[in-house]
Design an enzyme around this catalytic site. Structure first.
Site: not given
Ligand code: CMC
Length: 426
Positions: A263, A304, A362
């Site tokens: 987050h 995201h 971010d």
């Molecule tokens: N790097 C590599 N792979 C990723 C990433 C990443 N940053 N984010 C998602 N993926 C992959 C994930 O492994 C999954 O792959 P597969 O379909 O093969 O299993 C796919 O993309 C979908 O990801 P998800 O985890 O189901 O997506 P989510 O909606 O649950 O998570 C997130 C969203 C923001 C937590 C995640 O993208 C992440 O951890 N990003 C890095 C941390 C980050 O930048 N966070 C700030 C978000 S913006 C600020 C805010 O609003 O808080």
């Protein structure tokens, strides 16, 4: 009501009303399901609307974000942060007179009582600013508890103004503590972002020497972070607040939830990641690590939960980022070169394109804050400062209408009831 949906449970048809949204997806009202003996299952709340709200709207596919109906791009280019705070809290943009009064109300509330400031004596200089901010904001409950009626709209507005005013002071104090310097008092003659920067980097009793470009870039960062509907920290504030707890305690809970790298902690994690990469030549190795399913590494600042096309805040932030880099003359800084190389590679990689993983706010705010000379551990505290008006607006909105204590249920998959065996027989 537009239409209903129905489901069949053991041959019985149960109608579920559909609640109409003014924009975005309509919502199936599943509240009646409990009387049919069923819960819904939605870990991570991917398909669940937890509340009704009139504050912020996001269309993740179209990359739209509005506060009270106003597009984020228009607010970021035409308004100042306190104007946006007023909008979030009151639902309407202020007139000039209303804004002037609001600014004066905020300035008046910025100082922190000297006795209360002793809370910082309990921390060592190595304490993370988020831990100090969390404790400081939670601690405000001690000052504002007796006589506080959370069902009184004036009391809620007073809490909101106290928080918008005092979070910058507490965040700056956290920073000064971490560098072992004395606190700098807020200066009512300065703008909101300038005041914060002066409390962080200024000298007590000396006039501010904060660059107007940096102050305005930071003000914009605050606007871009001001609200984001039911994200993890806002949902935490609502959940804590639904117990009727003190608002400062509810916001402290939100600050705790924001801290994690998935987050708000992502802006700090972006810089840690860039430092770890360390060299443009190995960016490709890290992109490969991010793609490797057996490696937990993720590219921080990418992806995201809601934006699956682009993050509109990231586009505005990208502009500010380049303006700050130019102003500071640091476009060639090695870390920033790694960031731009990483951004380019990730944007071209099928793995990221297929999963709709784009640089989020971010990614750019981390780089911008770095270029502004803000120390990395402060990044998430700045996010908290920016998000405070959103949190408190949601808390107040929840309390202004009938609500229920937040209490999710579960799918129990543990053992069924078994006989207890006394320890002597085990
Ligand atoms: N790097 C590599 N792979 C990723 C990433 C990443 N940053 N984010 C998602 N993926 C992959 C994930 O492994 C999954 O792959 P597969 O379909 O093969 O299993 C796919 O993309 C979908 O990801 P998800 O985890 O189901 O997506 P989510 O909606 O649950 O998570 C997130 C969203 C923001 C937590 C995640 O993208 C992440 O951890 N990003 C890095 C941390 C980050 O930048 N966070 C700030 C978000 S913006 C600020 C805010 O609003 O808080």
């Amino acid at each position: 009501m537009k239409h209903d949906v129905s489901i069949t449970i053991d041959g019985k048809t149960v109608a579920l009303p559909v609640l109409e949204a003014t924009a975005g997806l309509d919502v199936i009202d599943v509240r009646g399901l409990i009387s049919e003996g069923l819960f819904t299952f939605d870990p991570g709340f991917l398909s669940t609307a937890s509340c009704e709200s009139k504050i912020t709207y996001i269309d993740g596919d179209a990359g739209v974000l509005t506060y009270r109906g106003y597009p984020i791009e228009a607010l970021a280019s035409g308004a100042e942060h306190l104007e946006v705070c007023y909008l979030l809290l009151h639902g309407e943009l202020p007139t000039q007179a209303e804004l002037a009064q609001f600014k004066s109300d905020i300035n008046e509330r910025m100082p922190i009582d000297a006795q209360f400031a002793k809370i910082f004596d309990g921390f060592t200089a190595t304490a993370h600013p988020m831990s100090m901010l969390c404790a400081g904001v939670g601690g405000l409950a001690a000052l504002f508890h007796e006589g506080l009626d959370i069902y009184n709209a004036d009391h809620r507005m007073e809490s909101a103004m106290q928080l918008i005013a005092k979070v910058p002071t507490l965040a700056a104090m956290s920073y000064r503590k971490s560098i072992g310097r004395e606190f700098v008092d807020p200066d009512p003659s300065l703008g909101y972002a300038e005041n914060f920067l002066n409390m962080c980097f200024g000298e007590s009793g000396k006039p501010s020497s904060v660059s107007p470009t940096l102050a305005s870039a930071l003000d914009r960062i605050f606007i871009l972070h001001a609200d984001h509907e039911q994200n993890a920290s806002t949902s935490t504030v609502r959940l804590a607040g639904s117990t009727e707890c003190n608002p400062y305690a509810a916001i402290a809970a939100g600050i705790a939830a924001l801290w994690g790298p998935s987050h708000g902690g992502a802006n700090e994690a972006v810089l840690d990641m860039l430092n770890e990469i360390g060299d443009v030549a190995v960016v490709n190795d890290y992109v490969a690590k991010a793609k490797d399913k057996d490696d937990p590494f993720k590219l921080m600042g990418f992806g995201h939960r809601v934006y699956k096309n682009f993050d509109p805040r990231a586009l505005v932030m990208q502009e500010s980022c380049h303006a700050v880099l130019a102003e500071q003359g640091v476009e060639d800084e090695p870390l920033l070169k790694i960031a731009t190389t990483l951004e380019k590679m990730a944007r071209e990689e099928p793995y990221f394109i297929e999963r709709k993983l784009y640089p989020n706010i971010d990614f750019y705010s981390g780089i911008t804050l770095k270029a502004m000379g803000i120390p990395t551990p402060m990044y998430t505290a700045l996010f908290a400062l920016g998000r405070t008006p959103g949190w408190i607006s949601h808390w107040s909105e929840m309390l202004s209408v009938p609500f229920k204590i937040g209490r999710p249920r579960q799918l129990y998959t543990g053992p069924t009831q078994r006989d207890f065996v006394p320890i002597s027989d085990r």
